[in-house]
Design a protein around this motif. Sequence first.
Motif, mmCIF file in Angstrom:
data_model
loop_
_atom_site.group_PDB
_atom_site.id
_atom_site.type_symbol
_atom_site.label_atom_id
_atom_site.label_comp_id
_atom_site.label_asym_id
_atom_site.label_seq_id
_atom_site.Cartn_x
_atom_site.Cartn_y
_atom_site.Cartn_z
ATOM 1 N N VAL A 57 0.990 -1.314 0.034
ATOM 2 C CA VAL A 57 0.030 0.034 -0.108
ATOM 3 C C VAL A 57 0.898 1.379 0.028
ATOM 4 C CG1 VAL A 57 -1.467 1.419 1.183
ATOM 5 C CG2 VAL A 57 -1.811 -1.050 1.235
ATOM 6 N N LEU A 58 0.660 2.090 -0.752
ATOM 7 C CA LEU A 58 1.366 3.493 -0.743
ATOM 8 C C LEU A 58 0.201 4.619 -0.631
ATOM 9 C CD1 LEU A 58 3.183 1.704 -3.541
ATOM 10 C CD2 LEU A 58 4.311 3.750 -2.181
ATOM 11 N N ASP A 60 0.465 8.838 0.042
ATOM 12 C CA ASP A 60 1.323 10.174 0.563
ATOM 13 C C ASP A 60 2.904 9.939 0.430
ATOM 14 O OD1 ASP A 60 -1.127 11.410 1.293
ATOM 15 O OD2 ASP A 60 -1.009 10.886 3.560
ATOM 16 N N GLY A 61 3.094 9.143 -0.421
ATOM 17 C CA GLY A 61 4.509 8.754 -0.751
ATOM 18 C C GLY A 61 5.184 7.772 0.554
ATOM 19 N N ARG A 62 4.227 7.187 1.200
ATOM 20 C CA ARG A 62 4.723 6.060 2.147
ATOM 21 C C ARG A 62 4.154 4.775 1.917
ATOM 22 N NH1 ARG A 62 4.573 9.070 7.721
ATOM 23 N NH2 ARG A 62 4.132 11.063 7.296
ATOM 24 N N GLU A 63 5.234 3.657 2.158
ATOM 25 C CA GLU A 63 4.827 2.296 1.752
ATOM 26 C C GLU A 63 4.619 1.713 2.766
ATOM 27 O OE1 GLU A 63 6.942 -0.018 -1.433
ATOM 28 O OE2 GLU A 63 8.317 -0.115 0.133
ATOM 29 N N GLY A 64 3.815 0.654 2.757
ATOM 30 C CA GLY A 64 3.634 -0.532 4.124
ATOM 31 C C GLY A 64 3.389 -1.561 3.311
ATOM 32 N N PHE A 65 3.589 -2.832 4.054
ATOM 33 C CA PHE A 65 3.381 -4.132 3.173
ATOM 34 C C PHE A 65 3.252 -5.287 4.224
ATOM 35 C CE2 PHE A 65 5.239 -8.192 1.958
ATOM 36 C CZ PHE A 65 4.780 -8.420 0.742
ATOM 37 N N ALA A 66 2.162 -5.999 3.906
ATOM 38 C CA ALA A 66 2.023 -7.060 4.864
ATOM 39 C C ALA A 66 1.673 -8.405 4.066
ATOM 40 C CB ALA A 66 0.612 -6.804 5.608
ATOM 41 N N SER A 67 1.747 -9.546 4.443
ATOM 42 C CA SER A 67 1.756 -10.857 3.892
ATOM 43 C C SER A 67 0.914 -11.983 4.681
ATOM 44 C CB SER A 67 2.899 -11.347 3.268
ATOM 45 O OG SER A 67 3.889 -11.700 4.316
ATOM 46 N N ALA A 68 0.377 -12.703 3.960
ATOM 47 C CA ALA A 68 0.010 -13.995 4.572
ATOM 48 C C ALA A 68 0.025 -15.249 4.041
ATOM 49 C CB ALA A 68 -1.651 -13.654 5.135
ATOM 50 N N ALA A 83 -1.160 -3.439 6.161
ATOM 51 C CA ALA A 83 -0.287 -2.903 5.206
ATOM 52 C C ALA A 83 -0.451 -1.382 5.396
ATOM 53 C CB ALA A 83 -0.548 -3.306 3.765
ATOM 54 N N ARG A 84 -1.844 -0.834 5.482
ATOM 55 C CA ARG A 84 -2.069 0.554 5.568
ATOM 56 C C ARG A 84 -1.559 1.209 6.849
ATOM 57 N NH1 ARG A 84 -8.477 -0.106 3.411
ATOM 58 N NH2 ARG A 84 -8.207 0.557 1.318
ATOM 59 N N ASP A 85 -1.686 0.369 7.872
ATOM 60 C CA ASP A 85 -1.058 0.810 9.416
ATOM 61 C C ASP A 85 0.391 0.912 9.094
ATOM 62 O OD1 ASP A 85 -1.774 1.487 11.860
ATOM 63 O OD2 ASP A 85 -0.393 -0.435 12.387
ATOM 64 N N ASN A 86 0.984 0.085 8.290
ATOM 65 C CA ASN A 86 2.648 0.142 8.268
ATOM 66 C C ASN A 86 2.756 1.239 7.298
ATOM 67 O OD1 ASN A 86 3.399 -2.186 9.919
ATOM 68 N ND2 ASN A 86 2.885 -3.703 8.032
ATOM 69 N N ALA A 87 2.105 1.635 6.427
ATOM 70 C CA ALA A 87 2.361 2.626 5.739
ATOM 71 C C ALA A 87 2.363 3.916 6.325
ATOM 72 C CB ALA A 87 1.639 2.656 4.589
ATOM 73 N N ARG A 88 1.225 4.155 7.330
ATOM 74 C CA ARG A 88 1.055 5.252 8.215
ATOM 75 C C ARG A 88 2.336 5.525 9.012
ATOM 76 N NH1 ARG A 88 -1.973 6.395 12.513
ATOM 77 N NH2 ARG A 88 -2.185 3.947 13.172
ATOM 78 N N PHE A 89 3.202 4.685 9.534
ATOM 79 C CA PHE A 89 4.260 4.861 10.103
ATOM 80 C C PHE A 89 5.819 4.876 9.287
ATOM 81 C CE2 PHE A 89 1.463 3.228 13.155
ATOM 82 C CZ PHE A 89 1.279 4.223 13.998
ATOM 83 N N SER A 90 5.489 4.690 8.227
ATOM 84 C CA SER A 90 6.562 4.883 7.293
ATOM 85 C C SER A 90 7.108 5.970 6.997
ATOM 86 C CB SER A 90 6.276 3.747 5.883
ATOM 87 O OG SER A 90 7.540 3.612 5.325
ATOM 88 N N GLN A 91 8.108 6.432 6.137
ATOM 89 C CA GLN A 91 8.613 7.909 5.677
ATOM 90 C C GLN A 91 8.405 8.201 4.263
ATOM 91 O OE1 GLN A 91 12.507 7.356 6.892
ATOM 92 N NE2 GLN A 91 12.513 8.539 8.812
#
Lengths: 449, 454
Positions: A57-58, A60-68, A83-91
Amino acid sequence: MSPGDLLAIAERIVDQAVANEEIEVACSHGRSTTIRAYEGEVESLTTAETHAIGVRVLADGREGFASAGTLDHDVVTDMLAEARDNARFSQTDPHVGIAQPDGVEAVDIDLWRDGVEATPNQDKIDLALELERRVRSADDRITGVRVAAYGDSVGAFALASTAGITASTRATSSSVSVQALALDGERTQTGYAYDGAREPADLDLDRVVDRAVSQTVDLLGSTKPKTATVDLVLDPHLAATVLGLVAGTLTGDRVLKGRSPFVDRVGETVAATGLSFSDDPTDLRSMGADSHDGEGLACRPVPLVEDGVLKGFLHDSYTGRRSGHGSTGSAVRGTRGLPSPGLHALAVRPGAGTLDELIAGVDLGLLVFTLAGLHSGVNPVSGDFSVGVEGRMIRNGQLAEPVNECTIASTLQRLLLDITAIGGEVVHLPSGVSTPPVVIGGVALSGAA
Amino acid sequence: MALSGGGTFAEVFAEDVQRGSGHFDDGRIESLASSRDRGVGIRVVADQSTGFAHTADLTERGLLAAARAAADAARRSGETTAAVDLETVGTSPGRVAIRPADIDKATKVDLLQRADEVARSSDEAISQVSARYADSRRRILVANSDGVLSGDDQTRTMFSVSCVASGDAGLQTGAETVGLSVGWELFDRYDVEDLARRAARRALTKLQARPAPSGTLPVVIGPGSGGVLFHEACGHGLEADLVKKGASAFAGRLGTQVASPLVTLVDDGTMDDEWGRYAIDDEGNPARRNVLIEDGILVDYMWDGLRARADGRPSSGNGRRQSYRHLPMVRMTNTYLAGGETDPTDIVASVEHGVYVARLGGGQVNTASGDFVFGMVEAYMIEGGKITAPLREGQLIGNGPKVLQQIEAVGNDFAMGPPGTCGKDGQGVPVGDGVPTLKVAELTIGGTAGAGAP
């Protein structure tokens, strides 16, 4: 599940994208069989079914990833949220993003053969048992087989993204491997061989038996050699290993982060004249052939070294954007991981001569059988190279005594420049690498004083 | 269902794993990732043949299909129906003070950023930094036809930082990794800024390094990371599956002197908080402390259930698997060479001309021959009984059984090394290892400088 079923799942998640959000989803499904034979019996038979999903998920220029490891609806929904949550805390990074279609047409490559599904399990069992029996009986000096195995898989993969990319494929593969043992006084010598193909009928059992046996018995009586400077003769298996290590440092992420010995060297001579290699997944003969890369872009030939001169690097969409060169369609990924640039199908251009002729041309050398400690002994950043080696010495163009308990040391940079001969016979290896044998001159061999 | 085809042993292994990780590289968060895996593996053994099937389809239909597939794979004549009374085996899962899943991701990201800042600011020559954390919670449940019903809840947390230093002679790397079977309280025990400084210093030191010598020299191995050598070079050869196939240099040598009398080698799955710790193995057997070599005498091998049953003895609690998708086999846990009596400075002082290995990297061993190679990640010359110039990377090469005989001194400064992942037949499992300072009479060093006087 068919590629179409997987694509439907991927598209269903992609459709949940909100405004200013990019989503890329990869899904895969596979079934595999592994049979291990030991002392004329089936030691184990494993049948497996795997599902996997990776969600990128991207926002605002931030990326997050999740897998199962499941396609169950509840978990898949959780993964999008994760993945959305991870993107929130990315840069924020201006170059990060999913791949955009680049207009390159994908070659039509069929990686599916019916043989894997059409072959009854009993025939696959017989293949493993036959392999074990033949290795045991091929030579009186073979005292055992640690394992003889047959394995195959059928799989489907699909990828969809908000950029409008969709790709799906299905593929089959099958393989055999064997490790032979021979007693050598108090010591046990081992030899390993394998083959891989798209279906069982294409496996070359004769070659596997010959190689496993010769790799074992030809090393009986090995001793530690004297420290010396030698020419290394690498058959295609070993050449693939060494040149694969070098080519593995030619990726956009390593170069952009200053972690390759070949940073800033495009256009320079980095290898012996006459050495050319590229990554070419469009060559159907390679087991690494593919129509699309791990981001759904068309695979294409990427020249890396041309007549000794460095031509460029492998890029995925991120390193392509950041470097300004664009993706070379070189993203590799498992469904469960983020894509990164890498090799699909390394292809080394042949020169002339057979392996025997290359050996005949060497005064003092070593025909390498095994390289040990590659993951600890090769530093892909500095290029330092120091690995354990077993093989047969070459004296005046003739194979001589077997040696072990010794190391060879150089750097990846030096190894490329020190190539003195390139053979003419290309072997397409199960690893996806296609290469002839090569000779590397003047390498430090450490053994006894 | 699993025993319907005439099997003699059946087992159901259920697993649910949640992982979280963050990777900071090149001045930015490279990835934040989460993953979830759950599934069941069903194993049926008939004589010495094993049938195995696994599935992520946890419906009754999916499980029965997997059981049928496993039973078919191990099929022998006759049918068996077995009613099994399951008895719960008590376990003591590791203590976790702070569940990593309860920590805010912003806090996790902050750790990575701090490591990056500190490493970069430690010296201008530091040109690249990457930092990573990874946490996992793995819950397992094992039930088998022997009546065992047992479960475990395993949490692991690790952190690593790696630096590149640029100098006139090219690039050099340095890394520091910590990991324990604990929760986020890992960071109460380790300060990430301190770890970052140490990683940077390793890379900087190597900029000044000279080529490692080549040839055969006495080697002193420092405390901690050298344990990987004994894991690889000796531990694998003591795994019963390899021993039984004649693929071990230690086969047929029980009760004999296989090592210097200074050597006591232990595999201990019960070590508090260590990376290779667990309450039960992946066959439901409690972890144990197993002495393998005592004062140089080979005492026992390590066993999983399958190999132990064939030998009419109990498992040693070493049956492990990477996941529900894999068959269990004999694996190590925390493997270490126990501490001795000697002051480590006396050990170094006893070497006139040799190599001191402060940190060993990964390695590889041929268990059949015992031959091994290991990377020296941080090493120095020993000259006149003193540690002197840093050395560039090179390989140590030797033979496990020979090295065990050639240990001449064992220090009193035992330490566990960094967390490891042990690979065998394509499966990776978390393991720990450790050693005190020790002296090996001679090992082959594969460097680029001449032997003797580099």
